[in-house]
Write an enzyme that holds these catalytic residues in place. Structure first.
Site, PDB file in Angstrom:
ATOM      1  N   ARG A  87     -10.576   4.705  -6.027  1.00 29.85           N
ATOM      2  CA  ARG A  87      -9.672   3.602  -6.364  1.00 29.85           C
ATOM      3  C   ARG A  87     -10.488   2.314  -6.370  1.00 29.85           C
ATOM      4  O   ARG A  87     -11.082   1.947  -5.364  1.00 29.85           O
ATOM      5  CB  ARG A  87      -8.531   3.506  -5.349  1.00 29.85           C
ATOM      6  CG  ARG A  87      -7.663   2.265  -5.539  1.00 29.85           C
ATOM      7  CD  ARG A  87      -6.517   2.241  -4.545  1.00 29.85           C
ATOM      8  NE  ARG A  87      -5.731   1.028  -4.687  1.00 29.85           N
ATOM      9  CZ  ARG A  87      -5.724   0.017  -3.808  1.00 29.85           C
ATOM     10  NH1 ARG A  87      -6.469   0.079  -2.710  1.00 29.85           N
ATOM     11  NH2 ARG A  87      -4.985  -1.044  -4.015  1.00 29.85           N
ATOM     12  N   HIS A 145      -6.177  -7.328  -7.925  1.00 26.29           N
ATOM     13  CA  HIS A 145      -6.347  -7.185  -6.476  1.00 26.29           C
ATOM     14  C   HIS A 145      -6.712  -8.570  -5.948  1.00 26.29           C
ATOM     15  O   HIS A 145      -7.883  -8.886  -5.732  1.00 26.29           O
ATOM     16  CB  HIS A 145      -7.450  -6.157  -6.178  1.00 26.29           C
ATOM     17  CG  HIS A 145      -7.471  -5.674  -4.746  1.00 26.29           C
ATOM     18  ND1 HIS A 145      -7.245  -4.371  -4.385  1.00 26.29           N
ATOM     19  CD2 HIS A 145      -7.690  -6.330  -3.598  1.00 26.29           C
ATOM     20  CE1 HIS A 145      -7.335  -4.234  -3.070  1.00 26.29           C
ATOM     21  NE2 HIS A 145      -7.615  -5.425  -2.571  1.00 26.29           N
ATOM     22  N   GLU A 173      -0.911  -4.957  -2.935  1.00 30.03           N
ATOM     23  CA  GLU A 173      -0.205  -5.650  -1.844  1.00 30.03           C
ATOM     24  C   GLU A 173       0.560  -6.868  -2.346  1.00 30.03           C
ATOM     25  O   GLU A 173       0.373  -8.002  -1.855  1.00 30.03           O
ATOM     26  CB  GLU A 173      -1.180  -6.047  -0.723  1.00 30.03           C
ATOM     27  CG  GLU A 173      -1.733  -4.851   0.007  1.00 30.03           C
ATOM     28  CD  GLU A 173      -2.446  -5.157   1.313  1.00 30.03           C
ATOM     29  OE1 GLU A 173      -2.683  -6.338   1.612  1.00 30.03           O
ATOM     30  OE2 GLU A 173      -2.759  -4.196   2.045  1.00 30.03           O
ATOM     31  N   ASN A 217      -0.264   0.871   1.335  1.00 27.71           N
ATOM     32  CA  ASN A 217      -1.382   0.563   2.233  1.00 27.71           C
ATOM     33  C   ASN A 217      -0.818   0.537   3.640  1.00 27.71           C
ATOM     34  O   ASN A 217       0.084  -0.255   3.934  1.00 27.71           O
ATOM     35  CB  ASN A 217      -1.993  -0.815   1.937  1.00 27.71           C
ATOM     36  CG  ASN A 217      -2.679  -0.858   0.583  1.00 27.71           C
ATOM     37  OD1 ASN A 217      -2.764   0.148  -0.122  1.00 27.71           O
ATOM     38  ND2 ASN A 217      -3.177  -2.027   0.217  1.00 27.71           N
ATOM     39  N   TYR A 260      -1.796   0.465   7.851  1.00 28.68           N
ATOM     40  CA  TYR A 260      -2.828   0.331   8.882  1.00 28.68           C
ATOM     41  C   TYR A 260      -2.286   0.503  10.298  1.00 28.68           C
ATOM     42  O   TYR A 260      -2.860   1.198  11.095  1.00 28.68           O
ATOM     43  CB  TYR A 260      -3.546  -1.020   8.755  1.00 28.68           C
ATOM     44  CG  TYR A 260      -4.455  -1.061   7.539  1.00 28.68           C
ATOM     45  CD1 TYR A 260      -5.741  -0.538   7.602  1.00 28.68           C
ATOM     46  CD2 TYR A 260      -4.025  -1.579   6.326  1.00 28.68           C
ATOM     47  CE1 TYR A 260      -6.574  -0.534   6.493  1.00 28.68           C
ATOM     48  CE2 TYR A 260      -4.852  -1.579   5.208  1.00 28.68           C
ATOM     49  CZ  TYR A 260      -6.131  -1.055   5.296  1.00 28.68           C
ATOM     50  OH  TYR A 260      -6.952  -1.041   4.204  1.00 28.68           O
ATOM     51  N   GLU A 308      -4.501   2.826   0.778  1.00 24.99           N
ATOM     52  CA  GLU A 308      -5.422   2.327   1.803  1.00 24.99           C
ATOM     53  C   GLU A 308      -4.948   2.787   3.172  1.00 24.99           C
ATOM     54  O   GLU A 308      -3.762   2.688   3.496  1.00 24.99           O
ATOM     55  CB  GLU A 308      -5.466   0.789   1.821  1.00 24.99           C
ATOM     56  CG  GLU A 308      -6.106   0.178   0.604  1.00 24.99           C
ATOM     57  CD  GLU A 308      -6.227  -1.340   0.700  1.00 24.99           C
ATOM     58  OE1 GLU A 308      -6.242  -1.873   1.831  1.00 24.99           O
ATOM     59  OE2 GLU A 308      -6.288  -1.985  -0.357  1.00 24.99           O
TER      60      GLU A 308
HETATM   61  C1  NOJ Z   1      -5.790  -4.803   2.280  1.00 21.03           C
HETATM   62  C2  NOJ Z   1      -6.458  -5.225   1.035  1.00 21.03           C
HETATM   63  O1  NOJ Z   1      -5.924  -4.594  -0.078  1.00 21.03           O
HETATM   64  C3  NOJ Z   1      -7.952  -5.103   1.062  1.00 21.03           C
HETATM   65  O2  NOJ Z   1      -8.432  -5.956   0.074  1.00 21.03           O
HETATM   66  C4  NOJ Z   1      -8.463  -5.426   2.434  1.00 21.03           C
HETATM   67  O3  NOJ Z   1      -9.839  -5.543   2.461  1.00 21.03           O
HETATM   68  C5  NOJ Z   1      -7.943  -4.377   3.383  1.00 21.03           C
HETATM   69  N1  NOJ Z   1      -6.497  -4.417   3.384  1.00 21.03           N
HETATM   70  C6  NOJ Z   1      -8.422  -4.488   4.814  1.00 21.03           C
HETATM   71  O4  NOJ Z   1      -8.024  -5.686   5.372  1.00 21.03           O
END
Ligand code: NOJ
Length: 517
Positions: free
Chosen positions: A104, A148, A194, A336, A338, A406
């Site tokens: 990606r 992005h 995002e 995404n 985390y 992500e």
């Molecule tokens: C989200 C973003 O899409 C990416 O650009 C960023 O580096 C990562 N998270 C980690 O923070």
């Protein structure tokens, strides 16, 4: 009616989630063949974060470049980053070595069309054709993001970028070039990365491009902006630009190219700080304001009721035609994920004016590790949140096709070589993903963030996520595999995933030398 049923479902979902406990497959062994046959595994990056060559071959700056240049940086230069522009063949070899099914990456709009609209830059076109061909010739599928964080700066200067409805036409023309030039080989397109956090950071907090905010809401001292209105206006235009891009693809390309177009959202699992009704409702509002903001229009054709109620006339209204256009205008959602975001009720904020997004949401976020410096920052390893957020999409938004775009673990650049903590994070999250898929989630792919140690929006080069360490002290920007690369590679090559993995002797020696950098 549909909305009311949805709201009820949301609450029920959150209550069930609280009761279900947190047990999952952590510690268990699994392998990639436990996933459905067509499930894909890959790794992610984005243009400005890896490409470098920021001012070469006709590329012009984006709002991301402008942002990166605001703060001083050292010899590790974001305009060079990992220099993937020149090293893409080497990087494709790393992907082969790791065993990735897919990569990606994003296209830099201002490399392809440096003035934002009009002439296509032949050298930019050639670069992306080369990268795509190199990937495909090695059996690696390109998954392409169109924006992005990197809107051409010229469009920001000319008419305010996403604040102006003119962005829709320029974005549609840009994606038309991408579909036409690359669509014979690219099957997965993501319009915006995002989208939700881009508008929050860029127009409310102001701590990400294009750095707009107004007092007292900004996280920084912005010189321009209006945190009470602009996030909603920018999001509105992003949603419409996305929907028009999907329409264009369906009408002009889909029959022949057979690809899919989606949008990406940062997706926290929001967990109530306490099990009081107030905090549980606050949690639901956080879901509605951060995920529903985009998912409701895309699924049901309008913003969530709670947003319309709390934001009032500051949130733009969709016409009937726009609402129809939006409804169902995606093939997949890029998620995404985390970590879990704890939230607490802050209903008091609704009694005040003016209000920004957070005050409208009427919640307080309790940040994990909020006292830690970015250098020491790692995310808590709580994979049950990953399961919950995917279950939420399944229950509330009719089980959409999802690609995890992500997921990964941050760590200070210099200590990130023997990254056992990252191995554990990945192992536990992919294991949970297996549980979710077995439980009926329509998730069909997973990408680690990130392939390489890249330039990070908030942390520059200080906090990195890479499977490969990039030696920024070496003029060749040499890449070195980390323990997590070894783990992911073994998993992708069919071995049972266990966190008990070690570097071999030779690698250990090299790593010993590097860790003293
Ligand atoms: C989200 C973003 O899409 C990416 O650009 C960023 O580096 C990562 N998270 C980690 O923070």
């Amino acid at each position: 009616m549909a909305m009311r049923v949805t709201a009820g479902l949301c609450l029920l979902h959150l209550c069930l989630a609280l009761l279900r406990g947190v047990a999952g497959s952590e510690g268990k062994e699994y392998n990639r063949y436990d996933f459905p046959k067509d499930f894909i595994f890959g790794a992610s990056t984005s243009a400005y974060q890896v490409e470098g060559a920021a001012l070469h071959d006709g590329r012009k700056p984006s709002i991301y470049d402008t942002f990166a240049h605001r703060s001083k940086y050292d010899t590790r230069n974001p305009d060079v980053a990992c220099d993937q522009y020149h090293k893409y063949k080497e990087d494709v070899q790393l992907m082969v070595e790791t065993g990735l099914d897919a990569y990606r990456f994003s296209i830099s709009w201002s490399r392809l069309i440096p003035d934002g609209r009009g002439a296509v830059n032949f050298k930019g076109l050639r670069y992306y054709n080369n990268l795509i061909n190199e990937l495909i010739s090695h059996g690696i599928e390109p998954h392409v993001t169109l924006v992005h964080t990197d809107l051409p700066q010229v469009l920001e200067n000319e008419y305010g970028g996403f604040l102006n409805v003119r962005i829709i036409e320029d974005f549609t023309s840009y994606v038309d070039v991408c579909f036409r030039e690359f669509g014979d080989r690219v099957r997965h397109w993501t319009t915006f990365n995002e989208a939700n956090i881009f508008v929050f950071g860029g127009y409310d907090a102001g701590n990400t491009p294009p750095s707009r905010c107004s007092s007292p809401f900004g996280f920084i001292n912005c010189t321009k902006g209006n945190s009470t209105t602009e996030p909603y206006i920018a999001a509105h235009h992003i949603l419409l630009a996305h929907a028009y891009a999907v329409k264009l693809y369906k009408e002009n390309y889909k029959a022949k190219q057979r690809g899919l177009v989606g949008i990406n959202l940062l997706s926290y699992h929001f967990a109530p700080l306490t099990d009081t009704r107030e905090d549980i409702l606050a949690c639901q509002r956080a879901y509605d304001f951060l995920i529903g903001w985009f998912m409701h229009p895309l699924t049901y054709g309008d913003y969530p009721e709670i947003m319309k109620k709390n934001v009032g006339n500051r949130i733009p209204v969709f016409t009937k035609k726009e609402s129809k256009l939006l409804k169902g205008s995606f093939d997949f959602i890029g998620v995404n994920y985390y970590y879990i975001q704890k939230v607490k009720d802050n209903s008091m904020s609704l009694t005040k004016t003016p209000r920004d997004l957070f005050a409208d949401m009427a919640v307080k976020w309790i940040f994990p590790n909020s006292s830690a410096s970015p250098k020491e920052f790692t995310f808590p390893n709580e994979p049950w949140g990953f399961e919950r957020v995917l279950e939420y999409y399944k229950d509330v938004y009719a089980n959409p096709l999802i690609f995890i775009h992500e997921n990964g673990q941050a760590e200070s650049y210099n200590t990130a070589i023997q990254d056992q903590f990252r191995v554990e994070y990945l192992h536990d999250h992919i294991g949970r993903l297996l549980d979710v898929v077995r439980n009926g989630s329509n998730t069909q792919g997973y990408f680690v963030w990130s392939l390489l140690d890249v330039y990070e929006l908030l942390f520059s080069f200080d906090a990195t996520f890479g499977l490969y360490y990039v030696d920024y002290n070496d003029p060749n920007l040499t890449r070195h595999p980390k323990l997590s690369q070894r783990w992911y590679s073994q998993f992708l090559k069919g071995k049972n995933a266990t966190t008990n993995i070690q570097m071999n002797q030779a690698e250990d020696t090299t790593i010993g030398a590097r860790s003293s950098i």
